[in-house]
Design a protein around this motif. Structure first.
Motif, PDB file in Angstrom:
ATOM      1  N   VAL A   1      -4.575  11.957  -2.585  1.00  0.00           N
ATOM      2  CA  VAL A   1      -3.522  10.534  -2.313  1.00  0.00           C
ATOM      3  C   VAL A   1      -2.545  11.260  -1.878  1.00  0.00           C
ATOM      4  O   VAL A   1      -2.335  12.275  -2.349  1.00  0.00           O
ATOM      5  CB  VAL A   1      -3.615   9.673  -2.909  1.00  0.00           C
ATOM      6  CG1 VAL A   1      -5.138   8.809  -3.431  1.00  0.00           C
ATOM      7  CG2 VAL A   1      -3.301  10.051  -4.334  1.00  0.00           C
ATOM      8  N   PHE A   2      -1.455  10.600  -0.424  1.00  0.00           N
ATOM      9  CA  PHE A   2      -0.417  10.991  -0.341  1.00  0.00           C
ATOM     10  C   PHE A   2       0.421   9.895  -0.043  1.00  0.00           C
ATOM     11  O   PHE A   2      -0.190   8.501   0.193  1.00  0.00           O
ATOM     12  CB  PHE A   2      -0.653  12.249   0.308  1.00  0.00           C
ATOM     13  CG  PHE A   2      -0.971  12.223   1.686  1.00  0.00           C
ATOM     14  CD1 PHE A   2      -0.689  11.563   3.371  1.00  0.00           C
ATOM     15  CD2 PHE A   2      -2.516  12.767   1.793  1.00  0.00           C
ATOM     16  CE1 PHE A   2      -1.303  11.188   3.907  1.00  0.00           C
ATOM     17  CE2 PHE A   2      -3.290  12.037   3.239  1.00  0.00           C
ATOM     18  CZ  PHE A   2      -2.600  11.456   4.493  1.00  0.00           C
ATOM     19  N   THR A   3       1.671  10.060  -0.103  1.00  0.00           N
ATOM     20  CA  THR A   3       2.459   8.312   0.236  1.00  0.00           C
ATOM     21  C   THR A   3       3.105   8.984   1.145  1.00  0.00           C
ATOM     22  O   THR A   3       2.958   9.892   2.164  1.00  0.00           O
ATOM     23  CB  THR A   3       3.498   8.889  -1.147  1.00  0.00           C
ATOM     24  OG1 THR A   3       4.341  10.096  -0.855  1.00  0.00           O
ATOM     25  CG2 THR A   3       3.366   9.131  -2.482  1.00  0.00           C
ATOM     26  N   LEU A   4       3.997   7.539   1.935  1.00  0.00           N
ATOM     27  CA  LEU A   4       4.843   8.105   3.140  1.00  0.00           C
ATOM     28  C   LEU A   4       5.982   8.501   2.901  1.00  0.00           C
ATOM     29  O   LEU A   4       5.944   8.844   4.651  1.00  0.00           O
ATOM     30  CB  LEU A   4       5.156   6.532   3.630  1.00  0.00           C
ATOM     31  CG  LEU A   4       6.221   5.976   4.636  1.00  0.00           C
ATOM     32  CD1 LEU A   4       5.042   6.198   5.688  1.00  0.00           C
ATOM     33  CD2 LEU A   4       6.881   4.633   4.520  1.00  0.00           C
TER      34      LEU A   4
ATOM     35  N   GLN B   1       5.376  -0.837   4.834  1.00  0.00           N
ATOM     36  CA  GLN B   1       6.249  -1.220   3.509  1.00  0.00           C
ATOM     37  C   GLN B   1       6.100  -2.619   3.087  1.00  0.00           C
ATOM     38  O   GLN B   1       6.968  -2.846   2.474  1.00  0.00           O
ATOM     39  CB  GLN B   1       7.253  -0.253   2.923  1.00  0.00           C
ATOM     40  CG  GLN B   1       6.828   1.054   3.221  1.00  0.00           C
ATOM     41  CD  GLN B   1       6.304   1.463   1.542  1.00  0.00           C
ATOM     42  OE1 GLN B   1       6.715   1.647   0.508  1.00  0.00           O
ATOM     43  NE2 GLN B   1       4.894   1.993   1.941  1.00  0.00           N
TER      44      GLN B   1
ATOM     45  N   THR C   1       6.122  11.651   1.313  1.00  0.00           N
ATOM     46  CA  THR C   1       5.025  12.911   2.237  1.00  0.00           C
ATOM     47  C   THR C   1       5.010  12.780   3.829  1.00  0.00           C
ATOM     48  O   THR C   1       5.955  13.662   4.267  1.00  0.00           O
ATOM     49  CB  THR C   1       3.765  12.769   0.954  1.00  0.00           C
ATOM     50  OG1 THR C   1       4.042  13.048  -0.012  1.00  0.00           O
ATOM     51  CG2 THR C   1       3.316  14.088   1.814  1.00  0.00           C
TER      52      THR C   1
ATOM     53  N   PHE D   1       1.434  -0.164   4.460  1.00  0.00           N
ATOM     54  CA  PHE D   1       1.341   1.261   4.497  1.00  0.00           C
ATOM     55  C   PHE D   1       2.749   1.308   5.136  1.00  0.00           C
ATOM     56  O   PHE D   1       3.991   1.926   4.771  1.00  0.00           O
ATOM     57  CB  PHE D   1       0.182   2.429   4.484  1.00  0.00           C
ATOM     58  CG  PHE D   1       0.372   3.909   4.262  1.00  0.00           C
ATOM     59  CD1 PHE D   1       0.727   4.661   3.241  1.00  0.00           C
ATOM     60  CD2 PHE D   1       1.013   4.954   4.819  1.00  0.00           C
ATOM     61  CE1 PHE D   1       1.033   5.126   2.815  1.00  0.00           C
ATOM     62  CE2 PHE D   1       1.655   5.867   5.063  1.00  0.00           C
ATOM     63  CZ  PHE D   1       0.936   6.590   4.051  1.00  0.00           C
TER      64      PHE D   1
ATOM     65  N   CYS E   1       0.957  -0.878   0.154  1.00  0.00           N
ATOM     66  CA  CYS E   1       0.265  -0.210  -0.186  1.00  0.00           C
ATOM     67  C   CYS E   1       0.984   1.234  -0.212  1.00  0.00           C
ATOM     68  O   CYS E   1       1.979   1.818   1.393  1.00  0.00           O
ATOM     69  CB  CYS E   1      -0.970   0.358   0.964  1.00  0.00           C
ATOM     70  SG  CYS E   1      -2.216   1.536   1.250  1.00  0.00           S
ATOM     71  N   HIS E   2       1.095   1.784  -1.887  1.00  0.00           N
ATOM     72  CA  HIS E   2       1.686   2.938  -0.999  1.00  0.00           C
ATOM     73  C   HIS E   2       1.028   4.133  -1.338  1.00  0.00           C
ATOM     74  O   HIS E   2       1.883   4.891  -0.839  1.00  0.00           O
ATOM     75  CB  HIS E   2       2.313   3.452  -2.823  1.00  0.00           C
ATOM     76  CG  HIS E   2       3.695   2.032  -2.743  1.00  0.00           C
ATOM     77  ND1 HIS E   2       4.716   2.126  -2.506  1.00  0.00           N
ATOM     78  CD2 HIS E   2       3.464   1.335  -4.479  1.00  0.00           C
ATOM     79  CE1 HIS E   2       5.732   0.572  -2.985  1.00  0.00           C
ATOM     80  NE2 HIS E   2       4.848   0.554  -3.767  1.00  0.00           N
ATOM     81  N   HIS E   3      -0.270   3.876  -1.468  1.00  0.00           N
ATOM     82  CA  HIS E   3      -0.525   5.401  -1.080  1.00  0.00           C
ATOM     83  C   HIS E   3      -1.401   5.487  -0.152  1.00  0.00           C
ATOM     84  O   HIS E   3      -2.413   4.741   0.652  1.00  0.00           O
ATOM     85  CB  HIS E   3      -1.459   5.774  -2.007  1.00  0.00           C
ATOM     86  CG  HIS E   3      -0.819   6.338  -3.308  1.00  0.00           C
ATOM     87  ND1 HIS E   3      -0.552   5.092  -4.333  1.00  0.00           N
ATOM     88  CD2 HIS E   3      -0.708   7.229  -3.652  1.00  0.00           C
ATOM     89  CE1 HIS E   3       0.629   5.734  -4.964  1.00  0.00           C
ATOM     90  NE2 HIS E   3       0.645   7.112  -4.907  1.00  0.00           N
TER      91      HIS E   3
END
Length: 196
Positions: free
Chosen positions: A106-109, A89, A111, A86, A47-49
């Motif tokens: 959406v935002f990433t780790l 990872q 971020t 997430f 889960c990247h987002h």
């Protein structure tokens, strides 16, 4: 832009986030659109987002002996994510599927980590998301340990009345750990007792 405004309005309700915090974060945000039936995540994938739901409904489920078991529903103003996958990872064990056409911010780790480095307020925000995920898991586990199916259903309609309008009964039955026929009997029983 409308979805960014919805997310910004959500962030402004978090009392400890400043305008500067929000301005820093906004430039890292993206938007995603999902048609009904499209997967946000599937087993074996990381889960990247994290997605903030501006519109739509998602369900989280896994397969047990070829049968789908729903564990969570996510509606507007909540975050769609497999938090364990997430934050660590690592590959997910779950499917996350759109039950309606959906729109996300959406935002990433990276971020989130960058925001943590920028402001302790974002660290606090990240903890809130993690704590919410933990509480939901504990509440669900304890409902199966300490409640009968009818009690779980009554809790669901008290805490999440919109589920009945937007989520098919067979998905709700799976979430409650019962067959659809059993859910129908429970609903009839409650409707009958309310008429008395």
């Amino acid at each position: 832009m409308e979805n960014l405004a919805i997310f910004s309005a959500y962030l402004k309700q978090v009392p400890f986030l400043t305008e500067a915090d929000c301005q820093f974060f906004n430039r890292f945000l993206g938007e995603q659109v999902y048609q009904k039936g499209k997967l946000f995540l599937e087993p074996g994938r990381i889960c990247h987002h994290i997605g903030f739901v501006c519109k739509g409904v998602f369900r989280v489920y896994y397969l047990a002996d070829g049968k789908e078991v729903n564990t969570r529903f996510i509606l507007e103003n909540d975050f769609v994510v497999d938090y364990d996958s997430f934050s660590n990872q690592k590959p997910s064990k779950y499917y996350i599927e759109a039950l309606e056409p959906a729109e996300l911010i959406v935002f990433t780790l990276p971020t989130l980590i960058s925001a943590y480095d920028h402001s302790h307020n974002w660290e606090r925000f990240g903890r809130l998301i993690a704590e919410r995920a933990y509480r939901e898991t504990i509440t669900r586990v304890e409902s199966f340990l300490f409640m009968e199916a009818e009690e779980r259903y009554l809790q669901l309609i008290t805490e999440h009345p919109s589920y009945l309008e937007r989520i098919p009964l067979y998905h709700l039955a799976s979430y409650l750990g019962i067959e659809r026929e059993s859910l129908s009997r429970i609903r009839k029983k409650i409707a009958y007792s309310e008429r008395l």
